[in-house]
Design a protein around this motif. Sequence first.
Motif, PDB file in Angstrom:
ATOM      1  N   SER A 111       7.705  -4.920   1.012  1.00  0.00           N
ATOM      2  CA  SER A 111       7.283  -3.514   0.971  1.00  0.00           C
ATOM      3  C   SER A 111       5.834  -3.431   0.496  1.00  0.00           C
ATOM      4  CB  SER A 111       8.172  -2.729   0.007  1.00  0.00           C
ATOM      5  OG  SER A 111       7.980  -3.210  -1.308  1.00  0.00           O
ATOM      6  N   THR A 113       4.661  -1.534  -2.049  1.00  0.00           N
ATOM      7  CA  THR A 113       4.501  -1.573  -3.508  1.00  0.00           C
ATOM      8  C   THR A 113       4.536  -3.020  -4.005  1.00  0.00           C
ATOM      9  OG1 THR A 113       5.094  -0.347  -5.501  1.00  0.00           O
ATOM     10  CG2 THR A 113       6.922  -1.314  -4.278  1.00  0.00           C
ATOM     11  N   PHE A 142      -2.766   6.317  -3.461  1.00  0.00           N
ATOM     12  CA  PHE A 142      -1.331   6.033  -3.526  1.00  0.00           C
ATOM     13  C   PHE A 142      -1.117   4.549  -3.269  1.00  0.00           C
ATOM     14  CE2 PHE A 142       2.954   5.405  -2.032  1.00  0.00           C
ATOM     15  CZ  PHE A 142       3.681   6.099  -2.984  1.00  0.00           C
ATOM     16  N   GLY A 144       2.125   2.923  -4.460  1.00  0.00           N
ATOM     17  CA  GLY A 144       3.530   2.540  -4.497  1.00  0.00           C
ATOM     18  C   GLY A 144       4.242   3.029  -5.747  1.00  0.00           C
ATOM     19  N   GLU A 194      -7.681   2.197  -1.075  1.00  0.00           N
ATOM     20  CA  GLU A 194      -7.359   2.315   0.349  1.00  0.00           C
ATOM     21  C   GLU A 194      -8.672   2.625   1.082  1.00  0.00           C
ATOM     22  OE1 GLU A 194      -3.877   5.394   0.406  1.00  0.00           O
ATOM     23  OE2 GLU A 194      -4.764   5.325  -1.586  1.00  0.00           O
ATOM     24  N   GLN A 230      -1.119   1.337   4.752  1.00  0.00           N
ATOM     25  CA  GLN A 230      -1.011   2.378   5.785  1.00  0.00           C
ATOM     26  C   GLN A 230      -2.019   2.169   6.920  1.00  0.00           C
ATOM     27  OE1 GLN A 230      -0.855   7.260   5.777  1.00  0.00           O
ATOM     28  NE2 GLN A 230       0.053   6.123   4.127  1.00  0.00           N
TER      29      GLN A 230
HETATM   30  C1  LIG Z   1       3.322   3.649   1.751  1.00  0.00           C
HETATM   31  C2  LIG Z   1       2.218   3.077   0.924  1.00  0.00           C
HETATM   32  C3  LIG Z   1       2.481   2.208  -0.151  1.00  0.00           C
HETATM   33  C4  LIG Z   1       3.882   1.915  -0.621  1.00  0.00           C
HETATM   34  O1  LIG Z   1       4.611   1.223   0.332  1.00  0.00           O
HETATM   35  P1  LIG Z   1       6.217   1.037   0.148  1.00  0.00           P
HETATM   36  O2  LIG Z   1       6.600   0.151   1.282  1.00  0.00           O
HETATM   37  O3  LIG Z   1       6.823   2.402   0.214  1.00  0.00           O
HETATM   38  O4  LIG Z   1       6.425   0.406  -1.170  1.00  0.00           O
HETATM   39  C5  LIG Z   1       1.416   1.655  -0.807  1.00  0.00           C
HETATM   40  N1  LIG Z   1       0.151   1.913  -0.438  1.00  0.00           N
HETATM   41  C6  LIG Z   1      -0.150   2.734   0.593  1.00  0.00           C
HETATM   42  C7  LIG Z   1      -1.573   2.964   0.973  1.00  0.00           C
HETATM   43  C8  LIG Z   1       0.882   3.358   1.301  1.00  0.00           C
HETATM   44  O5  LIG Z   1       0.591   4.182   2.307  1.00  0.00           O
END
Ligand SMILES: *Cc1c(COP(=O)(O)O)cnc(C)c1O
Length: 402
Positions: A111, A113, A142, A144, A194, A230
């Motif tokens: 995942s 996170t 964002f 996780g 990001e 993402q």
């Molecule tokens: C969705 C996301 C996460 C978390 O990913 P999960 O698979 O839900 O743990 C982390 N960083 C970014 C930029 C995201 O878009």
Amino acid sequence: MSNTATLSSQDIIARAKQYVIGNYTRYPVALVRGEGSWIWDAEGNRYLDFFPGWGCGVLGHCPPKVVKAVQEQVATLIHVPNTWYTEPQALLGEALSTRTGWGGQCFFCNSGTEANEAAIKLARLNGKPKGKYKIVTFTNSFHGRTYGSLTATAQPKYHAGVEPMLPGFLYAPWGDLDATAKLVDDETAAILLEPIQGEGGVNLAPPGFLEGLRELCDRKGMLLMLDEVQTGMGRTGAWFAHQHWKIVPDVVTLAKAIGGGVALGGVIAKPEVAEKLKPGTHAATFGGNPIACAAALATIATFEEENLLDRAMQVGERFRAHLTAVKAESPLIQEIRVKGAMIGAQLSIDGGPIVEACLKRGLLINCTHKTVLRLLPAVNIDAQQIDDGCAILREVLLATAG
Ligand SMILES: *Cc1c(COP(=O)(O)O)cnc(C)c1O
């Protein structure tokens, strides 16, 4: 193939409400089957999906080569621990590393996170000999939901009620190079961001920002770590979004789209940084399992055979043209932000009711950061689907009072 489930939507939802913890806001729809940018509910109603799998469905639902690769792999070898080597994992490491253009070695998990947790460990392991442990992240980020990644997420609403957070994180204002430089000291090990903020509202790194952070990291002996969970894996029309800015990071994290919809996360790090992750420092039992790696290899193959990096750019431009036309008609759209198949429309109002009105008309979209309509369509969506969905979105926006 059946278009419907055994249970009705009502029965599925009733059971879920009784037996599944209610930690998600869910629409009262039970989805059953997907194909490309179409998806069907338990009653056989069809929806056009501009947000397949929350960004995971970069090739749409059930992309044929991914389906076939998973079917073959699942009948051959489902899982072995990382005490052994497997061909899918070795080939995926090679495939990702060679596509960065700067080498790099991979760690695999399940995942986003988890990928960021590994990056945070890399920052600390690399910083330790120099007395560095702090990590700077940015407002509206964002990263996780586990504690390291959650602490890195600089949005107070995600911390509320679950404090105390992990020590050693500092938050800089997004896009402000001078303020970032002021937050950095001799104990700062890394900057994590990001390249395009996703949950924060599709905010592209402003001109010079990533280049400036690279220079700052070089000058201060810090790692530049990019969360491409993402933006990675072709979403923005490059394998990795940072390639648009022509900078070379020290660490990149991936998840969402990487497995073509199958759960997989990963880290790519420069070899001299990666070497600190020695046996015993980190692990993931399911990380890099044969099914997920076979799915990721099929995803990459699909991109290359169908020229989908270029296609992602064309998709973005077609959406931009539609949304720009709507903006001229509706004061509700304030700004349009696009990089390949990552599309945001800044609204002057709460986007929640817009999403619900679209759902009623058979179009699935997302609203993030309260006022930003976010579309993460499949990169192989066809032009007619874009046109039809955008026509629905236009109708809804024009019917909504400001
Ligand atoms: C969705 C996301 C996460 C978390 O990913 P999960 O698979 O839900 O743990 C982390 N960083 C970014 C930029 C995201 O878009």
